[in-house]
Design a protein around this motif. Structure first.
Motif, PDB file in Angstrom:
ATOM      1  N   PHE A  18       0.879  -1.167   0.000  1.00 27.45           N
ATOM      2  CA  PHE A  18       0.000   0.000   0.000  1.00 27.45           C
ATOM      3  C   PHE A  18       0.918   1.218   0.000  1.00 27.45           C
ATOM      4  N   ALA A  19       1.005   1.865  -1.149  1.00 26.35           N
ATOM      5  CA  ALA A  19       2.012   2.896  -1.374  1.00 26.35           C
ATOM      6  C   ALA A  19       1.641   4.225  -0.744  1.00 26.35           C
ATOM      7  N   ASP A  20       2.675   5.024  -0.487  1.00 31.78           N
ATOM      8  CA  ASP A  20       2.467   6.392  -0.016  1.00 31.78           C
ATOM      9  C   ASP A  20       1.825   7.230  -1.114  1.00 31.78           C
ATOM     10  N   ALA A  21       2.342   7.111  -2.350  1.00 30.52           N
ATOM     11  CA  ALA A  21       1.696   7.699  -3.538  1.00 30.52           C
ATOM     12  C   ALA A  21       1.427   9.191  -3.397  1.00 30.52           C
ATOM     13  N   PRO A  27      -2.447   6.981   6.293  1.00 30.48           N
ATOM     14  CA  PRO A  27      -1.845   5.653   6.454  1.00 30.48           C
ATOM     15  C   PRO A  27      -2.646   4.725   7.360  1.00 30.48           C
ATOM     16  N   VAL A  28      -3.466   5.276   8.258  1.00 26.64           N
ATOM     17  CA  VAL A  28      -4.309   4.408   9.085  1.00 26.64           C
ATOM     18  C   VAL A  28      -5.454   3.853   8.239  1.00 26.64           C
ATOM     19  N   LEU A  29      -5.997   4.671   7.338  1.00 29.73           N
ATOM     20  CA  LEU A  29      -6.991   4.163   6.394  1.00 29.73           C
ATOM     21  C   LEU A  29      -6.368   3.096   5.502  1.00 29.73           C
ATOM     22  N   ASP A  30      -5.119   3.314   5.063  1.00 25.12           N
ATOM     23  CA  ASP A  30      -4.428   2.299   4.275  1.00 25.12           C
ATOM     24  C   ASP A  30      -4.239   1.013   5.084  1.00 25.12           C
ATOM     25  N   THR A  31      -3.926   1.168   6.365  1.00 26.30           N
ATOM     26  CA  THR A  31      -3.755  -0.005   7.226  1.00 26.30           C
ATOM     27  C   THR A  31      -5.068  -0.762   7.358  1.00 26.30           C
ATOM     28  N   ALA A  32      -6.164  -0.028   7.550  1.00 23.25           N
ATOM     29  CA  ALA A  32      -7.474  -0.677   7.625  1.00 23.25           C
ATOM     30  C   ALA A  32      -7.772  -1.428   6.330  1.00 23.25           C
ATOM     31  N   ALA A  33      -7.484  -0.779   5.200  1.00 25.53           N
ATOM     32  CA  ALA A  33      -7.711  -1.427   3.902  1.00 25.53           C
ATOM     33  C   ALA A  33      -6.820  -2.652   3.739  1.00 25.53           C
ATOM     34  N   ALA A  34      -5.585  -2.564   4.222  1.00 23.87           N
ATOM     35  CA  ALA A  34      -4.664  -3.697   4.113  1.00 23.87           C
ATOM     36  C   ALA A  34      -5.157  -4.880   4.936  1.00 23.87           C
ATOM     37  N   PRO A  79     -10.454  -4.681  -8.918  1.00 24.09           N
ATOM     38  CA  PRO A  79      -9.808  -5.391  -7.806  1.00 24.09           C
ATOM     39  C   PRO A  79      -9.156  -6.676  -8.312  1.00 24.09           C
ATOM     40  N   ARG A  80      -8.062  -7.059  -7.685  1.00 26.00           N
ATOM     41  CA  ARG A  80      -7.311  -8.232  -8.124  1.00 26.00           C
ATOM     42  C   ARG A  80      -7.348  -9.304  -7.037  1.00 26.00           C
ATOM     43  N   PRO A  81      -8.012 -10.434  -7.293  1.00 34.44           N
ATOM     44  CA  PRO A  81      -7.986 -11.527  -6.318  1.00 34.44           C
ATOM     45  C   PRO A  81      -6.563 -12.049  -6.156  1.00 34.44           C
ATOM     46  N   ALA A  82      -6.182 -12.379  -4.921  1.00 32.03           N
ATOM     47  CA  ALA A  82      -4.831 -12.871  -4.670  1.00 32.03           C
ATOM     48  C   ALA A  82      -4.785 -13.529  -3.301  1.00 32.03           C
ATOM     49  N   GLU A  83      -3.883 -14.492  -3.163  1.00 35.94           N
ATOM     50  CA  GLU A  83      -3.651 -15.093  -1.856  1.00 35.94           C
ATOM     51  C   GLU A  83      -2.709 -14.175  -1.096  1.00 35.94           C
ATOM     52  N   LEU A  84      -3.226 -13.519  -0.086  1.00 35.97           N
ATOM     53  CA  LEU A  84      -2.464 -12.504   0.639  1.00 35.97           C
ATOM     54  C   LEU A  84      -2.177 -12.965   2.056  1.00 35.97           C
ATOM     55  N   ARG A  85      -0.902 -12.955   2.399  1.00 34.98           N
ATOM     56  CA  ARG A  85      -0.484 -13.309   3.745  1.00 34.98           C
ATOM     57  C   ARG A  85       0.277 -12.184   4.433  1.00 34.98           C
ATOM     58  N   THR A  86       0.912 -11.327   3.637  1.00 34.92           N
ATOM     59  CA  THR A  86       1.716 -10.242   4.203  1.00 34.92           C
ATOM     60  C   THR A  86       1.506  -8.966   3.400  1.00 34.92           C
ATOM     61  N   ALA A  87       1.271  -7.866   4.095  1.00 32.43           N
ATOM     62  CA  ALA A  87       1.087  -6.559   3.449  1.00 32.43           C
ATOM     63  C   ALA A  87       2.098  -5.570   4.009  1.00 32.43           C
ATOM     64  N   LEU A  88       2.588  -4.714   3.144  1.00 32.29           N
ATOM     65  CA  LEU A  88       3.520  -3.650   3.517  1.00 32.29           C
ATOM     66  C   LEU A  88       2.832  -2.318   3.275  1.00 32.29           C
ATOM     67  N   VAL A  89       2.744  -1.491   4.315  1.00 27.73           N
ATOM     68  CA  VAL A  89       2.103  -0.177   4.217  1.00 27.73           C
ATOM     69  C   VAL A  89       3.185   0.890   4.363  1.00 27.73           C
ATOM     70  N   LEU A  90       3.190   1.863   3.443  1.00 25.96           N
ATOM     71  CA  LEU A  90       4.216   2.909   3.434  1.00 25.96           C
ATOM     72  C   LEU A  90       3.596   4.288   3.629  1.00 25.96           C
ATOM     73  N   SER A  91       4.368   5.179   4.256  1.00 24.18           N
ATOM     74  CA  SER A  91       3.900   6.550   4.435  1.00 24.18           C
ATOM     75  C   SER A  91       5.087   7.495   4.541  1.00 24.18           C
ATOM     76  N   ARG A  92       4.920   8.675   3.946  1.00 25.37           N
ATOM     77  CA  ARG A  92       5.911   9.745   4.084  1.00 25.37           C
ATOM     78  C   ARG A  92       5.183  11.037   4.434  1.00 25.37           C
ATOM     79  N   GLY A  93       5.861  11.877   5.223  1.00 23.92           N
ATOM     80  CA  GLY A  93       5.285  13.158   5.596  1.00 23.92           C
ATOM     81  C   GLY A  93       5.915  14.293   4.821  1.00 23.92           C
ATOM     82  N   LEU A  94       5.186  15.370   4.672  1.00 26.28           N
ATOM     83  CA  LEU A  94       5.689  16.528   3.933  1.00 26.28           C
ATOM     84  C   LEU A  94       6.891  17.166   4.616  1.00 26.28           C
ATOM     85  N   MET A  95       7.034  16.945   5.905  1.00 25.29           N
ATOM     86  CA  MET A  95       8.173  17.500   6.636  1.00 25.29           C
ATOM     87  C   MET A  95       9.352  16.541   6.717  1.00 25.29           C
TER      88      MET A  95
END
Length: 415
Positions: free
Chosen positions: A303-306, A348-355, A384-400
């Protein structure tokens, strides 16, 4: 984090107040299908701003979700947080009696980037328009970054470790790390998350100095990271709250384990130094994987910072390649926030919930409004892409300049 298995931090509850849905089910349905809700800002006093598009939370009725005595002393961002916390606690099936005899076993940690701008603006207008006698006493606390933590802990009677993280947008992930480490030190449960309300006129004016903010007037083109048309990010309000518990305590209560908070790491590379964020983000990814005991090829989705700035997008793509090797170009990447906007610490908390929900359902949500990817990334778009998911990586960067990475494992998986 504690190496003891019974102290593993696990997610047992999710509560969401987001532009694409109030409530976890509504949020996940829209997110899973890649529905974009970005639109022109409708808030009074914002029509003359150069920022024209945002993710607004609609259909949120604070009076029906928060008691009057709390409403009058708090800002919209705290209303979001309190409502989401109630949803998360209900989802975790935690009732008032569960911890009534051990209130110090439950803590609260939130992250905040902007505080209570709407409340503060109203009181300042009263000060200069009517005089100091018309300024309410709650002005002293409602704007404060820690307001959500304080009000959630007071309402719930939670007296365990409490705090607020102020480290840019990445603070949303850092708050999860604080919660996980509190679990490792003996706390049974932590209510954690972030919610923001940065769309009041005063708050928007404060954001205009961010060169990364998109001023595009077309909602479908305003926030398109990883594409040739990337022109910045779109702001948003809302956020999510989670309940993180010690696995032993959760299973003792008969709660369902949604996911394991397996690893986290954070770095700092300086404000708007996006080329340098490549190294910092890569180091955060390596640190989070190491803490989780996770090999790069075990990551099933990112889940990218994007951010939506070409330099920042390039840095993120290169950071994934640096940290994951050639696999970084093949691992599925998604950024659901392109359909809702970037809710600062709430993002990033919304991304975590989605993950967490993606791990449960075995499906990767797409990246709305993004089609022509110009970086070496396997960005999930369209459907949406079906997939066998066991591990997710969530990323975040701040403007500062803060960078953070979080590793989540499937609740039934310990690989």
């Amino acid at each position: 984090m504690s190496p003891r298995q019974d102290r593993r931090p696990v997610v047992t509850g999710i509560g969401v107040v987001a532009p694409n849905g109030v409530g976890t089910d509504a949020f996940w349905k829209s997110t899973r299908e890649g529905i974009s809700v970005l639109d022109h800002i409708t808030r009074e006093g914002c029509d003359h701003m150069p920022v024209r598009v945002a993710g607004e939370v609609r259909g949120f009725d604070p009076e029906s979700l928060v008691e009057e005595r709390y409403l009058v002393q708090t800002d919209r961002f705290t209303h979001f947080a309190m409502a989401a916390a109630d949803m998360a606690l209900a989802d975790a099936r935690i009732t008032a009696g569960d911890y009534s005899e051990s209130p110090f076993a439950v803590g609260v940690v939130t992250a905040a980037g902007s505080g209570g701008g709407e409340f503060g603006q109203r009181e300042l207008q009263r000060l200069w328009g009517q005089g100091s006698r018309y300024v309410g006493p709650y002005q002293s606390i409602a704007w404060f970054y820690a307001a959500s933590t304080g009000q959630i802990s007071i309402r719930g009677g939670f007296k365990g470790p409490c705090g607020v993280v102020a480290s840019d947008e990445a603070g949303g992930l850092d708050a999860l790390a604080h919660a996980a480490r509190a679990i490792g030190r003996g706390t049974d449960a932590v209510v954690i998350g972030a919610a923001e309300a940065p769309l009041a006129p005063y708050s928007l004016v404060c954001q205009l100095g961010y060169r990364e903010l998109s001023t595009c007037e077309d909602p479908e083109r305003a926030y398109r990271p990883f594409t040739p048309g990337a022109s910045g990010f779109v702001p948003a309000e809302g956020g999510a709250m989670l309940v993180v518990e010690a696995e032993e305590a959760a299973r003792r209560r008969g709660a369902s384990v949604r996911a394991v908070v397996a690893g986290h790491a954070a770095t700092f590379t300086g404000a708007s130094r996006w080329e340098e964020s490549r190294e910092g983000l890569a180091q955060a990814i390596r640190g989070a994987l190491a803490e989780a005991g996770c090999a790069p090829e075990e990551v099933d989705v990112v889940f990218a910072d994007a951010l939506g700035i070409p330099d920042a997008d390039r840095a993120e793509a290169l950071a994934l390649a640096d940290a994951l090797g050639t696999y970084g170009r093949r691992v599925p990447v998604t950024a659901p926030k392109t359909g809702t906007g970037r809710a600062y610490c709430g993002a990033p908390v919304l991304d975590t919930a989605a993950a967490v929900l993606a791990l449960q359902d075995g499906v990767i949500p797409p990246t709305p409004n993004v089609f022509d990817v110009c970086h070496e990334l396997e960005v999930v778009t369209g459907r949406p892409r079906p997939a066998e998911l066991r591990t997710a990586l969530v990323l975040s960067r701040g403007l500062m300049g803060s960078n953070a990475a979080l590793v989540l494992r499937h609740g039934a998986n310990t690989r």
